[in-house]
Structure formats: C-alpha cells, structure tokens
Design a protein around this motif. Structure first.
Motif, PDB file in Angstrom:
ATOM      1  N   UNK A   1       0.839  -1.193   0.000  1.00 26.77           N
ATOM      2  CA  UNK A   1       0.000   0.000   0.000  1.00 26.77           C
ATOM      3  C   UNK A   1       0.880   1.251   0.000  1.00 26.77           C
ATOM      4  N   UNK A   2       0.363   2.386  -0.495  1.00 27.49           N
ATOM      5  CA  UNK A   2       1.146   3.626  -0.419  1.00 27.49           C
ATOM      6  C   UNK A   2       1.581   3.960   1.000  1.00 27.49           C
ATOM      7  N   UNK A   3       0.723   3.710   1.998  1.00 31.32           N
ATOM      8  CA  UNK A   3       1.086   4.002   3.386  1.00 31.32           C
ATOM      9  C   UNK A   3       2.285   3.161   3.823  1.00 31.32           C
ATOM     10  N   UNK A   4       2.300   1.888   3.457  1.00 34.15           N
ATOM     11  CA  UNK A   4       3.423   1.015   3.819  1.00 34.15           C
ATOM     12  C   UNK A   4       4.703   1.455   3.128  1.00 34.15           C
ATOM     13  N   UNK A   5       4.575   1.920   1.887  1.00 36.38           N
ATOM     14  CA  UNK A   5       5.745   2.368   1.127  1.00 36.38           C
ATOM     15  C   UNK A   5       6.324   3.631   1.744  1.00 36.38           C
ATOM     16  N   UNK A   6       5.468   4.531   2.199  1.00 33.74           N
ATOM     17  CA  UNK A   6       5.949   5.727   2.905  1.00 33.74           C
ATOM     18  C   UNK A   6       6.722   5.324   4.147  1.00 33.74           C
ATOM     19  N   UNK A   7       6.208   4.356   4.884  1.00 39.24           N
ATOM     20  CA  UNK A   7       6.873   3.934   6.120  1.00 39.24           C
ATOM     21  C   UNK A   7       8.239   3.305   5.840  1.00 39.24           C
ATOM     22  N   UNK A   8       8.409   2.688   4.672  1.00 35.20           N
ATOM     23  CA  UNK A   8       9.708   2.131   4.308  1.00 35.20           C
ATOM     24  C   UNK A   8      10.725   3.218   3.989  1.00 35.20           C
ATOM     25  N   UNK A   9      10.242   4.421   3.623  1.00 32.96           N
ATOM     26  CA  UNK A   9      11.169   5.518   3.385  1.00 32.96           C
ATOM     27  C   UNK A   9      11.111   6.151   2.019  1.00 32.96           C
ATOM     28  N   UNK A  10      10.019   5.929   1.270  1.00 34.11           N
ATOM     29  CA  UNK A  10       9.848   6.563  -0.041  1.00 34.11           C
ATOM     30  C   UNK A  10       8.755   7.620   0.069  1.00 34.11           C
ATOM     31  N   UNK A  11       9.062   8.832  -0.372  1.00 34.94           N
ATOM     32  CA  UNK A  11       8.089   9.913  -0.373  1.00 34.94           C
ATOM     33  C   UNK A  11       7.916  10.435  -1.793  1.00 34.94           C
ATOM     34  N   UNK A  12       6.759  11.031  -2.070  1.00 38.92           N
ATOM     35  CA  UNK A  12       6.396  11.442  -3.426  1.00 38.92           C
ATOM     36  C   UNK A  12       5.887  12.876  -3.393  1.00 38.92           C
ATOM     37  N   UNK A  13       6.522  13.736  -4.169  1.00 32.77           N
ATOM     38  CA  UNK A  13       6.046  15.114  -4.354  1.00 32.77           C
ATOM     39  C   UNK A  13       5.379  15.143  -5.724  1.00 32.77           C
ATOM     40  N   UNK A  14       4.043  15.114  -5.791  1.00 31.82           N
ATOM     41  CA  UNK A  14       3.361  14.811  -7.056  1.00 31.82           C
ATOM     42  C   UNK A  14       3.317  15.984  -8.028  1.00 31.82           C
TER      43      UNK A  14
END
Length: 234
Positions: free
Chosen positions: A69-82
């Motif tokens: 999920x996007x939430x899990x990916x954020x927690x792993x350390x990936x962020x997105x500036x759309x």
C-alpha cells in the motif's frame, strides 16, 4: 536502493509503461526524461503503490514493495512530491505539513522536523496560518516539497517540480532539490526541462511510449546528438 525489474502498467488495453527496468543507488539524483505521455509519471506512481503492476517487480533496499500500500511504502522511506503540487487547499500551511507526518509516531521529532523545514523555507513560516489555496504556485511547490520531507524519507520522488512556475521560483526549487540531495536524501525526478534536469542529475533514463530507450550518465545524455535534437533544442 531502488530497483525496478521489467515493470509494466496498463490501463485496459492501453500501455502505461512496458517492461521498464531501472535502478537508483543510494545518494544519487536520477532523472526520467521524455515527452508528455511517455510514462514518466506512471513510473513514479507505480513505485509508490498508486498504480497496480501488470507484471514485474519493484524492490526498495531489498524489500519487495510491488503490491504494498502507499502508506506502507511511505513507512519504508519513499516519499512522493506529485505533479501539480496537490496541496490540501482548505488546510493551513501548518496542517499540510502535519499531514506529511501522519504515519509518524515520534511526534516531538516530527515537530522538530517541521521547525527545521520552516527554517529552510522561510516563506512558509511567514504564511504558516494561511490556507494553502491562497499561496502562489511557487509557494505551493515549496509546501509540497516540505510536506514530502516531513515523513523523513530516504528516497524522495519529484514529479515535474518546475511545471507552471515563474523563472525565479524554478531556480529556487532546483536549488532546494540539490540541497536535499546534499543532505543525504536520494532523489528520483521527472522533469519537463530536460536540459536543467540533466545538468543536475548523476544519471538519466529516456522514456518513449512507455519504454526506456536510452540511459546513461548526465554527460553522456547531454552529448547524445539524438537527445539534443529531440529534447534539448539542438
């Protein structure tokens, strides 16, 4: 740090990206260039879990993230500036920044990070109580960048950070991205201004019709006659 292996995304019978393989090493600034509709934004959205994969795998720091999920990916350390900034227009600058840290449990450190970012973005400090919809385009882009950094990412993805901005803001935004990279955050960027992107980055990938057709160091891509003709004005 990041590895895509034969990633494909489809929208019904339409190809978003087809068998894209790329990698980003820790500490690098890597850019994706190509014409509108080439699949650059789709690639970023696939990485952060917003687009399901038709095939292929995505790994981050050895962890399989395809299907997460996007939430899990954020927690792993990936962020997105759309692309298009996508700030929350009815929320204040402070509330937008707080949204960037919504998955964090270390609330005091998050508050400390907000103060540090407001020092980096003094215009945002001046407008901390304003609603984001009342900011200029350049100020909204600063807010989008600061919000992306509030999750303390190890890798941040920027999608068209200069789009629609006045020249003085474009230079400011590019300087901020370089500063973020110097501070140790890995960067993957999509940018319409191919020349500026290649001047900034370590390596680049060229996408055409959803496929990677060329990759190399920034200097190799800048010197390529075909790329110069098609994307750099000769």
């Amino acid at each position: 740090m990041l590895k895509l292996d034969q990633v494909s995304v489809r929208y019904g019978s339409t190809i978003g990206v087809e068998r894209v393989s790329l990698h980003v090493r820790e500490g690098e600034l890597v850019t994706l260039i190509g014409a509108n509709g080439a699949g650059k934004s789709t690639t970023l959205r696939a990485i952060n879990g917003l687009e399901p994969l038709a095939s292929g795998t995505i790994r981050f720091d050895g962890h399989l993230v395809s299907g997460a999920t996007p939430a899990a990916i954020i927690e792993l350390g990936i962020s997105h500036c759309p692309e298009g900034r996508r700030v929350f227009p009815q929320l204040t600058v402070r509330e937008n920044l707080e949204m960037g840290a919504y998955r964090r449990t270390d609330r005091q450190r998050a508050r400390d990070d907000m103060e540090r970012l407001l020092d980096k973005f003094p215009r945002l400090r001046e407008r901390i109580k304003q609603t984001a919809g009342t900011l200029s385009g350049g100020e909204q882009q600063m807010l989008a960048i600061a919000r992306a950094l509030m999750s303390r990412p190890r890798l941040v993805m920027f999608d068209e950070p200069s789009l629609g901005l006045a020249p003085n803001f474009v230079e400011m935004i590019f300087d901020l991205i370089l500063e973020i990279r110097r501070e140790g955050v890995t960067v993957l960027m999509v940018e319409q201004n191919a020349y500026a992107a290649l001047e900034m980055c370590d390596r680049a990938y060229l996408l055409e019709n959803g496929r990677i057709v060329k990759d190399g160091t920034a200097s190799e891509m800048l010197a390529d006659p075909a790329i110069r003709r098609a994307y750099l004005g000769g």
